[in-house]
Motif scaffolding. Structure first.
Motif, short mmCIF file in Angstrom:
data_model
loop_
_atom_site.label_atom_id
_atom_site.label_comp_id
_atom_site.label_asym_id
_atom_site.label_seq_id
_atom_site.Cartn_x
_atom_site.Cartn_y
_atom_site.Cartn_z
N GLU A 71 13.83 75.41 -27.54
CA GLU A 71 13.54 76.55 -26.87
C GLU A 71 12.18 76.82 -26.19
OE1 GLU A 71 14.99 80.38 -28.34
OE2 GLU A 71 16.29 79.12 -29.95
N GLY A 72 11.22 76.63 -26.90
CA GLY A 72 9.86 76.83 -26.36
C GLY A 72 9.45 76.23 -25.38
N TYR A 73 9.74 74.88 -25.27
CA TYR A 73 9.10 73.88 -24.29
C TYR A 73 9.67 74.42 -22.85
CZ TYR A 73 13.92 71.91 -23.24
OH TYR A 73 15.24 71.79 -22.81
N ARG A 74 10.66 75.21 -22.81
CA ARG A 74 11.03 75.78 -21.46
C ARG A 74 10.03 76.63 -20.72
NH1 ARG A 74 16.49 74.51 -21.11
NH2 ARG A 74 17.47 74.47 -23.20
N ALA A 75 8.99 77.09 -21.62
CA ALA A 75 7.84 77.79 -21.02
C ALA A 75 7.15 76.80 -20.26
CB ALA A 75 6.94 78.53 -21.97
N ASP A 76 6.76 75.49 -20.79
CA ASP A 76 5.64 74.67 -20.37
C ASP A 76 6.50 74.30 -18.95
OD1 ASP A 76 3.98 74.65 -22.47
OD2 ASP A 76 5.24 73.45 -23.71
N GLU A 77 7.98 73.81 -19.09
CA GLU A 77 8.50 73.26 -17.92
C GLU A 77 8.42 74.37 -16.70
OE1 GLU A 77 13.08 71.55 -16.57
OE2 GLU A 77 12.66 72.62 -18.48
N ALA A 78 8.58 75.55 -17.08
CA ALA A 78 8.65 76.54 -16.05
C ALA A 78 7.11 76.60 -15.21
CB ALA A 78 9.01 78.20 -16.60
N ALA A 79 6.18 76.80 -16.05
CA ALA A 79 4.86 76.78 -15.44
C ALA A 79 4.70 75.39 -14.86
CB ALA A 79 3.83 76.64 -16.58
N LEU A 80 4.95 74.23 -15.14
CA LEU A 80 4.86 72.93 -14.38
C LEU A 80 5.55 72.78 -13.10
CD1 LEU A 80 3.52 70.01 -14.88
CD2 LEU A 80 5.94 69.16 -15.62
N ARG A 81 6.96 73.51 -12.99
CA ARG A 81 7.58 73.33 -11.78
C ARG A 81 7.13 74.49 -11.00
NH1 ARG A 81 12.18 70.64 -12.11
NH2 ARG A 81 13.23 70.11 -14.14
N ALA A 82 6.50 75.51 -11.48
CA ALA A 82 5.87 76.54 -10.43
C ALA A 82 4.63 75.72 -9.68
CB ALA A 82 5.54 77.86 -11.31
N LEU A 83 3.72 75.14 -10.76
CA LEU A 83 2.61 74.56 -10.17
C LEU A 83 2.90 73.49 -9.30
CD1 LEU A 83 0.48 74.58 -13.65
CD2 LEU A 83 0.21 75.96 -11.49
N SER A 84 4.04 72.92 -9.38
CA SER A 84 4.43 71.59 -8.51
C SER A 84 4.78 72.02 -7.00
CB SER A 84 5.66 70.95 -9.08
OG SER A 84 6.69 71.45 -8.90
#
Length: 332
Positions: A71-84
């Motif tokens: 579950e927790g990694y989804r925060a990292d993924e969302a931040a990365l996708r927004a920054l991209s």
């Protein structure tokens, strides 16, 4: 958002209110044509708001690791996708929104990790399985959420994928952790390379370098595959691919755009090895990384208290008594 107090609920409320107004634009034809970029960013920010809202569970190392991996990694993924999706015109706004939601959560996760490690110690990583018919593909800096993107893409392509997690050797830098998951792990130990966090060759006492690494791998009857070589799939092989970590050190938040291209190339390399007859391609990595606009909070280490200092770790002098979290080097 950034002007509001840390973890203020209005941060998430404002993001969700904006999404209520503008989220439907993601269903318009303009979104399919790539002309509704900010509406798409808003979707990732809502995911980030949701993923960072609840408490950080896990009273033990294993429980915390299990939560992060599912579950927790989804925060990292969302931040990365927004920054991209940040462009020159709106980069500041997107970076501000990501930082406002992301940094307080990162601190809570870091505090939780420190608590479980203080209580139970840092685990010693186990050996990586490496049977005949296996090509071990090392991808520097393939952090967990990016790895999950790779898994999803491979599965869509019809590749059978199994996923396992493993604690990285400490500290999480390439010099320490890459040898730890290699076929020559049993030939290495601590030694004079501590300042660079690099182990030594037990038989000679010499600090491991790239030339010695390749020679030892070959002496262990493991093929070293360079470039697009595919080798003999009846044996074992080691190959390396990608430059996410190297690119990130140089380009910062632009790394978010680089990840998609790296994953496409990595997937192509995996398929190339499978087509050549390898039964298994085991993709592994040495450490993760954090990508935070405008950098992360820092901790100062007084001059004269350390033997060696890097951006994310340091070797303290034996006489130093600092109020800092300390752990032993995995190799010694």
């Amino acid at each position: 958002l950034h002007a509001l107090p840390t973890a203020h609920p209005l941060r998430r409320a404002r993001v969700r209110a904006l999404d209520t107004e503008h989220g439907p634009r993601r269903e318009w034809v303009w979104a399919r044509l790539g002309r509704a970029r900010l509406a798409t960013v808003l979707g990732h920010l809502v995911t980030l708001a949701d993923a960072t809202e609840g408490p950080v569970p896990g009273a033990t190392r294993d429980a915390l690791a299990q939560w992060y991996a599912t579950e927790g990694y989804r925060a990292d993924e969302a931040a990365l996708r927004a920054l991209s999706l940040a462009d020159h015109a709106d980069k500041e706004a997107i970076h501000c929104a990501v930082r406002a939601l992301y940094v307080p959560w990162l601190q809570r996760v870091a505090d939780a990790l420190r608590a479980v490690v203080d209580a139970g110690g840092y685990p010693k990583p186990g050996a990586v399985a490496f049977a005949d018919g296996t090509c071990l593909l090392f991808a520097d800096g393939l952090r967990w959420d990016v790895g999950m993107m790779l898994v999803a893409s491979l599965q869509r392509a019809g590749v059978q994928v199994d996923t396992t997690g493993r604690w990285v050797a400490f500290p999480p830098v390439t010099g320490t952790s890459k040898p730890d998951l290699s076929p020559i792990r049993h030939l290495l130990s601590g030694g004079e390379g501590l300042a660079d966090f690099t182990p030594s060759i037990t038989a000679t006492g010499k600090t491991l370098d790239s030339v010695a690494f390749q020679k030892l791998v070959e002496l262990a009857e493991v093929q070293v595959l360079e470039g697009n070589e595919t080798g003999d799939p009846s044996g074992r092989a080691w190959t390396e691919f990608g430059d996410i970590d190297k690119y990130g050190h140089k380009h910062g938040c632009k790394t978010a755009r680089h990840v998609a291209d790296q994953l496409r190339d990595l997937e192509q390399r995996i398929q190339e090895l499978l087509d050549a007859g390898w039964q298994r391609v085991r993709v592994t990595t040495d450490h993760g990384w954090l990508l935070v606009p405008d950098g992360m909070p820092t901790v100062s280490i007084p001059a004269g208290t350390y033997e060696s200092r890097w951006g994310r770790c340091a070797v303290l002098k034996a006489s130093t008594k600092a109020d800092l979290p300390t752990l032993p080097w995995s190799w010694d």
